[in-house]
Design an enzyme around this catalytic site. Sequence first.
Site, short mmCIF file in Angstrom:
data_model
loop_
_atom_site.label_atom_id
_atom_site.label_comp_id
_atom_site.label_asym_id
_atom_site.label_seq_id
_atom_site.Cartn_x
_atom_site.Cartn_y
_atom_site.Cartn_z
N SER A 64 0.83 -1.21 0.00
CA SER A 64 0.00 0.00 0.00
C SER A 64 0.86 1.26 0.00
O SER A 64 2.01 1.26 0.47
CB SER A 64 -0.91 0.02 1.23
N1 SAH Z 1 -0.56 -5.11 4.02
C1 SAH Z 1 0.12 -5.39 2.78
C2 SAH Z 1 -0.75 -5.04 1.59
C3 SAH Z 1 -0.89 -6.23 0.70
S1 SAH Z 1 -2.12 -6.14 -0.56
C4 SAH Z 1 1.50 -4.75 2.74
O1 SAH Z 1 1.88 -4.06 3.70
O2 SAH Z 1 2.23 -4.98 1.77
C5 SAH Z 1 -3.37 -7.21 0.14
C6 SAH Z 1 -3.00 -8.64 0.34
O3 SAH Z 1 -4.18 -9.30 0.78
C7 SAH Z 1 -2.52 -9.39 -0.89
O4 SAH Z 1 -1.25 -9.91 -0.65
C8 SAH Z 1 -3.57 -10.51 -1.06
O5 SAH Z 1 -3.02 -11.73 -1.52
C9 SAH Z 1 -4.11 -10.65 0.33
N2 SAH Z 1 -5.44 -11.26 0.48
C10 SAH Z 1 -6.55 -11.09 -0.28
N3 SAH Z 1 -7.56 -11.81 0.21
C11 SAH Z 1 -7.12 -12.44 1.32
C12 SAH Z 1 -7.68 -13.32 2.29
N4 SAH Z 1 -8.97 -13.72 2.22
N5 SAH Z 1 -6.90 -13.76 3.30
C13 SAH Z 1 -5.60 -13.39 3.39
N6 SAH Z 1 -5.00 -12.57 2.51
C14 SAH Z 1 -5.74 -12.09 1.50
#
Ligand code: SAH
Length: 217
Positions: A64
């Site tokens: 993000s």
């Molecule tokens: N907090 C992260 C942002 C990652 S983007 C950072 O600091 O980099 C969001 C993430 O959520 C992605 O990696 C995606 O694979 C994950 N995601 C989506 N649906 C999910 C679920 N049901 N359970 C766990 N992870 C999930």
Amino acid sequence: MNTNKYAADRFHMVQYQLVGRGIQDERVLKVMSEVPRHVFVPESYRYAAYEDCPLPIGEGQTISQPYMVAIMTQCLELEGKEKILEIGTGSGYQAAILSRLADRVYTIERHEVLALRTRAILKETGYNNVEVITGDGSLGLPDNAPFQGIIVTACAPHIPKSLLDQLEIGGRLVIPTGNPYNQVLHQIIKLEKGTEDRSVLECAFVPLIGKEGWKME
Ligand code: SAH
């Protein structure tokens, strides 16, 4: 790029992107001026690690934008003793920030490849109070509940009931909801009866995919 250059970029990120846009929680500002965001970004994007935007991290996912990490963290209103659940580990940057502001962090990632890579980075860099779990985070982590804070870094179609159930009374759930075109970040406070739901800002996240999220890939 050397460490001094990263430190200078980080200083500017905090001043212009965070302080300049109204982030006021001193603990959040301090931690974001210390945690090396570039370590959590793939090598080919490190030059842009402190820029005002999300960046690709593989598997079609993104780390993000720094401002989004800051405002979501501020919405948790952490004091240091909390047990926190993050859904969507991704790069691990948000988890690293949380690990310095709370007592214990559980973070769930559905992509095994990302979970493995991030687990290794967090271990190497000494964020020892974070546990990375592979699975569907839309159902939360009932065995470790209740949590004083839950943060979802992917967009849900609605507020997952499992997550509200696993939140302590007085605890905060920070979550974007909506569709790919129109999303709002919520700060939801759990009350003795019901919840208080504050809309924080408009945003754009990758979808939360799972039982209480979106069904398709
Ligand atoms: N907090 C992260 C942002 C990652 S983007 C950072 O600091 O980099 C969001 C993430 O959520 C992605 O990696 C995606 O694979 C994950 N995601 C989506 N649906 C999910 C679920 N049901 N359970 C766990 N992870 C999930």
